[in-house]
Design an enzyme around this catalytic site. Sequence first.
Site, mmCIF file in Angstrom:
data_model
loop_
_atom_site.group_PDB
_atom_site.id
_atom_site.type_symbol
_atom_site.label_atom_id
_atom_site.label_comp_id
_atom_site.label_asym_id
_atom_site.label_seq_id
_atom_site.Cartn_x
_atom_site.Cartn_y
_atom_site.Cartn_z
ATOM 1 N N GLY A 39 0.855 -1.183 0.000
ATOM 2 C CA GLY A 39 0.000 0.000 0.000
ATOM 3 C C GLY A 39 0.886 1.226 0.000
ATOM 4 O O GLY A 39 1.853 1.301 0.769
ATOM 5 N N ASP A 234 7.702 5.061 -3.547
ATOM 6 C CA ASP A 234 7.295 5.240 -2.145
ATOM 7 C C ASP A 234 8.502 5.490 -1.256
ATOM 8 O O ASP A 234 8.450 6.289 -0.318
ATOM 9 C CB ASP A 234 6.522 4.018 -1.660
ATOM 10 C CG ASP A 234 5.215 3.822 -2.409
ATOM 11 O OD1 ASP A 234 4.637 4.828 -2.865
ATOM 12 O OD2 ASP A 234 4.790 2.667 -2.565
ATOM 13 N N LYS A 267 16.776 -5.000 -3.916
ATOM 14 C CA LYS A 267 16.227 -6.153 -3.211
ATOM 15 C C LYS A 267 14.780 -6.368 -3.646
ATOM 16 O O LYS A 267 14.112 -5.439 -4.088
ATOM 17 C CB LYS A 267 16.272 -5.938 -1.693
ATOM 18 C CG LYS A 267 17.675 -5.744 -1.123
ATOM 19 C CD LYS A 267 17.611 -5.454 0.372
ATOM 20 C CE LYS A 267 18.984 -5.151 0.942
ATOM 21 N NZ LYS A 267 18.918 -4.814 2.396
#
Length: 282
Positions: A39, A234, A267
Amino acid sequence: MGKIVVIGSINVDISTELNDLPQIGETIKGSNVSISPGGKGANQAVAAAKLGGDVMMVGMIGEDAFGADALANLNSHCIDVTNVWTASETTGLAMILRENGDNRIIVASGANNAWPVDLPLETIIANASILLLQNEIPFVVTEKAVNIANLYNVPILFDPAPVDHFPLSFLRKITYLTPNETEFKQLPEDLLQAETKAVLVTQAKHGVEIHDETGITHVPAFPVDTVDSTGAGDTFNGAFAVALASGKNVQGAVTFANQAAALSTTKIGAQKGMPKLNEIKD
């Protein structure tokens, strides 16, 4: 460093790797399936917390196992979850298809669309040092938060994803707008004549363009071997907020955020890949 308040979506991400995308009616095999917290709101909160930010998450989860896991994950990063509420809908779900380092995402909003009308947003926002918002929750909630932040002179960082037809009157109230290249082209043409302090156009491996009252400044990216770009935007937003809250100017904050975003792509997993402060220093 002051309180960073994030109001936004809380999801669970289910992802798989593909060699190619399926055609209509076709079934293909995926590999390396993973289930992880996500999210855009929760991602930005975790990114900021991992970099030392004092973070409060404001959002909605379902009364289900995914919601319990999402809440536990936020707690594990020492994020204030006092204002994470539950709804009867299922916790939001994102399905991520990874293909050669790129990703395509399908989001089922669930509880993220079930915000109560009597939110105590004024109390939450009034003492924030910066407010982070995205566009994965109802716009009426975002707009209310922006109006409150303006009332209390709280700087606003707005990630306009997924992009929508935002009124220019709304965008004028934003302090820092962070679209990517595609989103920037879909925003109003006269956006740069609005009153935002800075429009930061993220360009992946090409860095960031800062559009502000001085013109356009390009801040280069940091070259890395990308494994999974999920959550890089983000990470950028969360890191930018931390840098601003710690006193950096806009260009310094963008450089710091570029470092964090670059490391996050090395990653697999949106939140797992987000770096800690010592990794950026190293």
